[in-house]
Scaffold this motif. Structure first.
Motif, PDB file in Angstrom:
ATOM      1  N   MET A   1       0.848  -1.191   0.000  1.00  0.00           N
ATOM      2  CA  MET A   1       0.000   0.000   0.000  1.00  0.00           C
ATOM      3  C   MET A   1       0.880   1.235   0.000  1.00  0.00           C
ATOM      4  SD  MET A   1      -2.744   1.220   2.895  1.00  0.00           S
ATOM      5  CE  MET A   1      -1.477   1.265   4.135  1.00  0.00           C
ATOM      6  N   THR A   2       0.741   2.106  -0.988  1.00  0.00           N
ATOM      7  CA  THR A   2       1.487   3.359  -1.012  1.00  0.00           C
ATOM      8  C   THR A   2       0.786   4.364  -0.128  1.00  0.00           C
ATOM      9  OG1 THR A   2       2.284   2.921  -3.220  1.00  0.00           O
ATOM     10  CG2 THR A   2       2.363   5.203  -2.474  1.00  0.00           C
ATOM     11  N   LEU A   3       1.546   4.983   0.761  1.00  0.00           N
ATOM     12  CA  LEU A   3       0.947   5.835   1.777  1.00  0.00           C
ATOM     13  C   LEU A   3       0.960   7.302   1.417  1.00  0.00           C
ATOM     14  CD1 LEU A   3       2.598   4.039   4.773  1.00  0.00           C
ATOM     15  CD2 LEU A   3       0.271   3.797   3.958  1.00  0.00           C
ATOM     16  N   ALA A   4       1.969   7.734   0.656  1.00  0.00           N
ATOM     17  CA  ALA A   4       2.054   9.149   0.345  1.00  0.00           C
ATOM     18  C   ALA A   4       3.027   9.328  -0.796  1.00  0.00           C
ATOM     19  CB  ALA A   4       2.515   9.945   1.569  1.00  0.00           C
ATOM     20  N   THR A   5       3.047  10.513  -1.350  1.00  0.00           N
ATOM     21  CA  THR A   5       4.015  10.864  -2.373  1.00  0.00           C
ATOM     22  C   THR A   5       5.078  11.750  -1.752  1.00  0.00           C
ATOM     23  OG1 THR A   5       2.320  10.767  -4.067  1.00  0.00           O
ATOM     24  CG2 THR A   5       4.341  11.951  -4.613  1.00  0.00           C
ATOM     25  N   TYR A   6       6.336  11.433  -2.051  1.00  0.00           N
ATOM     26  CA  TYR A   6       7.416  12.220  -1.479  1.00  0.00           C
ATOM     27  C   TYR A   6       7.447  13.590  -2.138  1.00  0.00           C
ATOM     28  CZ  TYR A   6      12.004  13.847  -0.120  1.00  0.00           C
ATOM     29  OH  TYR A   6      13.029  14.602   0.373  1.00  0.00           O
ATOM     30  N   VAL A   7       7.395  14.627  -1.315  1.00  0.00           N
ATOM     31  CA  VAL A   7       7.432  16.002  -1.793  1.00  0.00           C
ATOM     32  C   VAL A   7       8.403  16.774  -0.929  1.00  0.00           C
ATOM     33  CG1 VAL A   7       6.103  18.110  -2.189  1.00  0.00           C
ATOM     34  CG2 VAL A   7       5.009  15.894  -2.515  1.00  0.00           C
ATOM     35  N   GLU A   8       9.206  17.643  -1.538  1.00  0.00           N
ATOM     36  CA  GLU A   8      10.107  18.503  -0.775  1.00  0.00           C
ATOM     37  C   GLU A   8       9.934  19.919  -1.286  1.00  0.00           C
ATOM     38  OE1 GLU A   8      14.720  18.558  -0.764  1.00  0.00           O
ATOM     39  OE2 GLU A   8      14.091  17.088   0.735  1.00  0.00           O
ATOM     40  N   GLY A  35       6.192   5.624   0.406  1.00  0.00           N
ATOM     41  CA  GLY A  35       6.626   4.233   0.399  1.00  0.00           C
ATOM     42  C   GLY A  35       5.513   3.305   0.811  1.00  0.00           C
ATOM     43  N   ASP A  36       5.837   2.020   0.870  1.00  0.00           N
ATOM     44  CA  ASP A  36       4.873   1.006   1.266  1.00  0.00           C
ATOM     45  C   ASP A  36       4.938   0.794   2.777  1.00  0.00           C
ATOM     46  OD1 ASP A  36       4.125   0.643  -1.346  1.00  0.00           O
ATOM     47  OD2 ASP A  36       5.612  -0.934  -1.692  1.00  0.00           O
ATOM     48  N   ALA A  37       3.850   0.299   3.338  1.00  0.00           N
ATOM     49  CA  ALA A  37       3.796   0.046   4.772  1.00  0.00           C
ATOM     50  C   ALA A  37       4.805  -1.027   5.163  1.00  0.00           C
ATOM     51  CB  ALA A  37       2.390  -0.394   5.177  1.00  0.00           C
ATOM     52  N   ALA A  38       5.476  -0.804   6.313  1.00  0.00           N
ATOM     53  CA  ALA A  38       6.495  -1.748   6.768  1.00  0.00           C
ATOM     54  C   ALA A  38       5.881  -3.064   7.226  1.00  0.00           C
ATOM     55  CB  ALA A  38       7.302  -1.116   7.896  1.00  0.00           C
ATOM     56  N   SER A  42      -1.234  -2.890   7.390  1.00  0.00           N
ATOM     57  CA  SER A  42      -1.275  -1.578   8.029  1.00  0.00           C
ATOM     58  C   SER A  42      -2.345  -0.695   7.397  1.00  0.00           C
ATOM     59  CB  SER A  42       0.082  -0.875   7.908  1.00  0.00           C
ATOM     60  OG  SER A  42       1.098  -1.598   8.553  1.00  0.00           O
ATOM     61  N   VAL A  43      -2.979   0.128   8.232  1.00  0.00           N
ATOM     62  CA  VAL A  43      -3.952   1.110   7.743  1.00  0.00           C
ATOM     63  C   VAL A  43      -3.664   2.435   8.428  1.00  0.00           C
ATOM     64  CG1 VAL A  43      -5.757  -0.595   7.295  1.00  0.00           C
ATOM     65  CG2 VAL A  43      -5.646   0.526   9.532  1.00  0.00           C
ATOM     66  N   PRO A  44      -3.994   3.562   7.785  1.00  0.00           N
ATOM     67  CA  PRO A  44      -3.832   4.854   8.453  1.00  0.00           C
ATOM     68  C   PRO A  44      -4.663   4.929   9.725  1.00  0.00           C
ATOM     69  CG  PRO A  44      -4.158   5.142   6.083  1.00  0.00           C
ATOM     70  CD  PRO A  44      -4.442   3.697   6.394  1.00  0.00           C
ATOM     71  N   LEU A  45      -4.188   5.692  10.685  1.00  0.00           N
ATOM     72  CA  LEU A  45      -4.849   5.781  11.980  1.00  0.00           C
ATOM     73  C   LEU A  45      -6.300   6.223  11.841  1.00  0.00           C
ATOM     74  CD1 LEU A  45      -4.800   5.784  15.084  1.00  0.00           C
ATOM     75  CD2 LEU A  45      -3.846   8.092  14.994  1.00  0.00           C
ATOM     76  N   HIS A  46      -6.570   7.223  10.993  1.00  0.00           N
ATOM     77  CA  HIS A  46      -7.942   7.729  10.909  1.00  0.00           C
ATOM     78  C   HIS A  46      -8.898   6.681  10.365  1.00  0.00           C
ATOM     79  CE1 HIS A  46      -6.518   8.645   6.790  1.00  0.00           C
ATOM     80  NE2 HIS A  46      -7.781   8.481   6.448  1.00  0.00           N
ATOM     81  N   ARG A 243      15.569  20.291   8.282  1.00  0.00           N
ATOM     82  CA  ARG A 243      14.479  19.853   7.423  1.00  0.00           C
ATOM     83  C   ARG A 243      13.340  19.310   8.282  1.00  0.00           C
ATOM     84  NH1 ARG A 243      16.394  19.411   2.156  1.00  0.00           N
ATOM     85  NH2 ARG A 243      18.674  19.330   1.937  1.00  0.00           N
ATOM     86  N   GLU A 244      12.228  19.044   7.616  1.00  0.00           N
ATOM     87  CA  GLU A 244      11.092  18.444   8.307  1.00  0.00           C
ATOM     88  C   GLU A 244      10.561  17.262   7.510  1.00  0.00           C
ATOM     89  OE1 GLU A 244       8.066  21.260   9.224  1.00  0.00           O
ATOM     90  OE2 GLU A 244       9.220  22.192  10.848  1.00  0.00           O
ATOM     91  N   LEU A 245      10.063  16.263   8.247  1.00  0.00           N
ATOM     92  CA  LEU A 245       9.437  15.086   7.651  1.00  0.00           C
ATOM     93  C   LEU A 245       8.052  14.937   8.244  1.00  0.00           C
ATOM     94  CD1 LEU A 245       9.784  12.358   5.994  1.00  0.00           C
ATOM     95  CD2 LEU A 245      10.294  11.325   8.221  1.00  0.00           C
ATOM     96  N   ARG A 246       7.075  14.723   7.400  1.00  0.00           N
ATOM     97  CA  ARG A 246       5.720  14.464   7.889  1.00  0.00           C
ATOM     98  C   ARG A 246       5.369  13.011   7.603  1.00  0.00           C
ATOM     99  NH1 ARG A 246       1.152  18.555   6.172  1.00  0.00           N
ATOM    100  NH2 ARG A 246       2.449  19.837   7.546  1.00  0.00           N
ATOM    101  N   GLU A 247       5.052  12.265   8.661  1.00  0.00           N
ATOM    102  CA  GLU A 247       4.730  10.848   8.535  1.00  0.00           C
ATOM    103  C   GLU A 247       3.398  10.552   9.208  1.00  0.00           C
ATOM    104  OE1 GLU A 247       7.023   8.914   6.039  1.00  0.00           O
ATOM    105  OE2 GLU A 247       5.737   7.775   7.400  1.00  0.00           O
ATOM    106  N   PRO A 248       2.519   9.784   8.558  1.00  0.00           N
ATOM    107  CA  PRO A 248       1.252   9.408   9.196  1.00  0.00           C
ATOM    108  C   PRO A 248       1.452   8.256  10.173  1.00  0.00           C
ATOM    109  CG  PRO A 248       1.382   8.429   7.020  1.00  0.00           C
ATOM    110  CD  PRO A 248       2.618   9.280   7.176  1.00  0.00           C
ATOM    111  N   TRP A 249       0.688   8.263  11.241  1.00  0.00           N
ATOM    112  CA  TRP A 249       0.623   7.094  12.117  1.00  0.00           C
ATOM    113  C   TRP A 249      -0.093   5.971  11.371  1.00  0.00           C
ATOM    114  CZ3 TRP A 249       2.983   6.041  16.577  1.00  0.00           C
ATOM    115  CH2 TRP A 249       3.440   7.089  17.395  1.00  0.00           C
ATOM    116  N   LEU A 250       0.468   4.774  11.468  1.00  0.00           N
ATOM    117  CA  LEU A 250      -0.150   3.586  10.884  1.00  0.00           C
ATOM    118  C   LEU A 250      -0.520   2.612  11.992  1.00  0.00           C
ATOM    119  CD1 LEU A 250       2.238   2.988   7.840  1.00  0.00           C
ATOM    120  CD2 LEU A 250       0.024   4.149   7.847  1.00  0.00           C
ATOM    121  N   VAL A 251      -1.520   1.805  11.743  1.00  0.00           N
ATOM    122  CA  VAL A 251      -1.985   0.797  12.706  1.00  0.00           C
ATOM    123  C   VAL A 251      -1.916  -0.570  12.039  1.00  0.00           C
ATOM    124  CG1 VAL A 251      -3.913  -0.002  14.118  1.00  0.00           C
ATOM    125  CG2 VAL A 251      -3.469   2.452  13.882  1.00  0.00           C
ATOM    126  N   ALA A 252      -1.387  -1.559  12.782  1.00  0.00           N
ATOM    127  CA  ALA A 252      -1.234  -2.912  12.231  1.00  0.00           C
ATOM    128  C   ALA A 252      -1.358  -3.934  13.351  1.00  0.00           C
ATOM    129  CB  ALA A 252       0.124  -3.050  11.544  1.00  0.00           C
TER     130      ALA A 252
END
Length: 668
Positions: A1-8, A35-38, A42-46, A243-252
């Motif tokens: 599952m792709t979670l996001a697109t890398y943007v800078e 990237g893909d879920a580790a 896994s699903v997004p927290l929301h 720099r900053e990184l934004r990562e979503p919480w995942l649940v598995a």
């Protein structure tokens, strides 16, 4: 599952009131991890939270009632915690019940509010054994970010460094070694302190390490999901650019536990486990060592076992890869054995000890670095049975006490005569029964671990040993560290000021209900909990032996003999400085050898072939009777025991200058 697109993208420069430094320079960029879920599934927290919120009013009433029953009737530390932390969890539960009585299904608070209050009540006693365990859909699930952060100190400066990345995380400037400066806009040390305050560590060191752990992994069985759905991490990259990184919480789903604490078994009744550490350890294995999880599930068939001693820098494969990591390490002071024990949470303590012995006998014999950092405990018998393998001294297991209550008295009365379930509570019954007249707070103290089992195998490693601990060491590991220190096995090298200070045996609501129902009891106050909700309490508190005999382990823990601050080199390069510190403690200590091979001659003589080093006298016992004593020197020697054929057990004790320094026990 792709979670996001890398943007800078560049972040706008802006003034920060009261700040004159360059915390927010024009070079600052924001990256949205991709990237893909580790972990599969896994699903997004929301998305996960949409499945929560199904407890009825009646189910909430059951949970609160059972919590009152356990804290008031079973919880051994209630007098200590109420006084030490100025808390009254029983009264808070009564107030919660009173509020619920004024509510209905239509008017009751949101479910998250209920779980928050229940968790806060249990956390108020600062006891990692005493937990409110959330129901479905939280049970068995973890929330995670795909990287690990560790704390280190160099030159008096503390920093927080990324030390591992999970498979699938893709952010070009974010990698192992970057330094975290802010967490959701807060200075990272403040974010750690806020998290630490939410967790129930018994001392400041224990709370701090759990504050760090919870930045990236949380067991939803024990703690509510994060309030935020994603995390913004500010960091310095390899070139020093902010720099900053934004990562979503995942649940598995988490990896399954290795032992079941709910069924009526000796293992369940002998449990001493920080469930949060156990859950976090299994989650990290899923994230960073998935192959070890697969091997543990497959057992011996997945591991190619070695019978050859480990080469320098080499590892010895274990049949329990989630329990042990055994290797030979080169330090500044020499080459030594390094055995990491990740958990004592196993169903079979004898199998644990057998694998421990097999591994240490294949490692270098000039010194052992026994590393139990992060070990949240498990089977108390596994921890105390292991001590005998490291010392010639007889092991005295730590005694434990119940708090004197009518509920505990009735449970012990039902298990006074060691019924068919083999859970024998008879030793504690007389003092609990007598407390009705004397008003005693605690029962008499007796060990959970049988003393004969704690001494049956005997010493198997004869080199010097150093024990490495941290504030994540808890429960059965606290007991192990206390026994190691109380029996003077070797120095304790700590990376924190204390171990986690969890001095108790823990029982679940399910186990208490099962114990009360033997024999069947229609009047039992324990009733089933709804939707896989559960609770645990410290049921018996542990006391130390030896020079600190009678001192409780709870809240005090084990203080190390030598302190080591984890450095950046440690967290990024395989604990290099820590291993050098441990090697320095081993170097120069006396080396002992005591090998034993037995053979029976035709005339009934028992022939003992001894391989010795660092020993000047041996005494021989056969089936507990002395059969001879001899002055010896380094090398090999033989010892004949007339009429020794048919003996059951032979023990050889080795002395140096009149002091017992080695012992070997063999069952013939």
């Amino acid at each position: 599952m792709t979670l996001a697109t890398y943007v800078e993208m560049p972040a706008p420069r802006r003034a920060v009131e009261g700040r004159t430094d360059d915390l927010l320079p024009a070079e600052l960029t924001v990256a949205f991890g991709a990237g893909d879920a580790a972990i599969p599934g896994s699903v997004p927290l929301h998305d996960f939270l949409r499945t929560a919120g199904t407890l009825t009013h009646a189910e909430r009433m059951v949970i609160v009632g059972q919590a009152l029953l356990m804290l008031e009737g079973n919880y051994v530390h209630l007098p200590l915690k109420s006084a030490m932390h100025a808390v009254n969890p029983v009264q808070r539960l009564r107030l919660l019940r009173a509020r619920l009585l004024r509510q209905t299904d239509a008017t009751m608070d949101p479910e998250r509010t209920f779980h928050t209050e229940m968790s806060a009540i249990f956390h108020s006693v600062r006891d990692l054994h005493t937990n409110y365990l959330l129901p479905q859909p939280f049970a068995g699930m973890i929330a995670y970010l795909p990287f690990q952060v560790e704390r280190c100190t160099d030159g008096g400066r503390t920093s927080y460094v990324v030390t591992r990345l999970a498979q699938g995380l893709s952010a070009p400037t974010f990698g192992v070694g970057v330094e975290i400066t802010h967490w959701n806009g807060m200075p990272v040390d403040r974010a750690v302190a806020v998290n630490a305050d939410r967790f129930a560590g018994s001392n400041a060191a224990a709370r701090l390490v759990r504050g760090v752990d919870s930045l990236t992994v949380r067991s939803l069985r024990l703690h509510l999901p994060p309030d935020e759905e994603w995390v913004t991490v500010s960091y310095l990259d390899a070139q020093g650019v902010r720099r900053e990184l934004r990562e979503p919480w995942l649940v598995a789903p988490n990896a399954p536990a290795m032992a079941d604490a709910e069924v009526l078994t000796t293992a369940a009744a002998s449990m001493g486990l920080d469930l949060h550490a156990d859950e976090t350890g299994r989650a990290r294995a899923l994230l960073y060592a998935p192959r070890a999880v697969e091997q543990q599930a497959l057992g011996d068939a997945a591991v190619e076992l070695s019978t050859e001693p480990a080469e320098v820098g080499g590892e010895v494969p274990s049949t329990m890869p989630l329990v042990f990591r055994a290797r030979s390490v080169a330090t500044a002071a020499g080459t030594f054995a390094h055995l990491r024990v990740f958990t004592f949470n196993v169903p079979d303590p004898a199998a644990f000890v057998a694998e421990f012995v097999r591994l240490v006998e294949l490692l270098p014999q000039d010194g052992l670095i026994l590393d139990v950092r992060g070990n949240g405990g498990g089977h108390i018998l596994a921890s105390e049975f292991t001590l005998q393998t490291l010392t010639p001294r007889r092991i005295t297991p730590e005694p434990v006490q119940f708090v004197c209550t009518p509920l505990n008295l009735e449970i012990c009365r039902r298990h006074e005569d060691n019924p068919t379930d083999q859970i024998d509570l008879g030793p504690w019954f007389p003092s609990l029964d007598q407390s009705v007249e004397t008003g005693a707070i605690y029962s008499s103290a007796f060990p959970i671990t049988p003393e004969d089992g704690a001494n049956r195998v005997g010493q198997r490693y004869f080199g010097p040993v150093v024990l490495v601990t941290d504030a994540r060491c808890y429960s059965a590991t606290d007991i192990f560290a206390a026994g190691f220190q109380d029996h003077a096995i070797g120095p304790v090298l700590g990376v924190d000021d204390n171990t986690g200070a969890g001095g108790a045996n823990v029982w679940t609501h399910g186990l208490l209900k099962a114990l009360r129902d033997v024999p069947a009891d229609p009047g039992s106050p324990y009733v089933p909990l709804p939707k896989q909700a559960d609770m645990r309490v410290s049921i018996r508190r542990t006391l130390r032996v030896g020079a600190l005999a009678g001192t409780p382990v709870e809240d005090l823990g084990v203080r190390p003999d030598v302190r080591h601050e984890m450095t950046r080199r440690d967290v990024l390069h395989g604990n290099a400085d820590l291993l050098d510190a441990a090697g320095a403690l081993l170097a120069g200590r006396p080396l002992r050898r005591l090998g034993l091979v037995t053979a029976t001659q035709d005339d009934g003589t028992l022939d003992l072939q001894l391989t010795l080093a660092g020993i000047d006298r041996v005494d021989v016992y056969v089936d507990g009777r002395p059969r001879g004593s001899r002055d010896v020197a380094d090398g090999t020697t033989s010892f004949a025991v007339p009429d020794g054929a048919g003996a059951g057990v032979v023990q050889v004790q080795g002395f140096a200058a009149g002091v017992l320094v080695a012992a070997r026990t063999e069952t013939l």
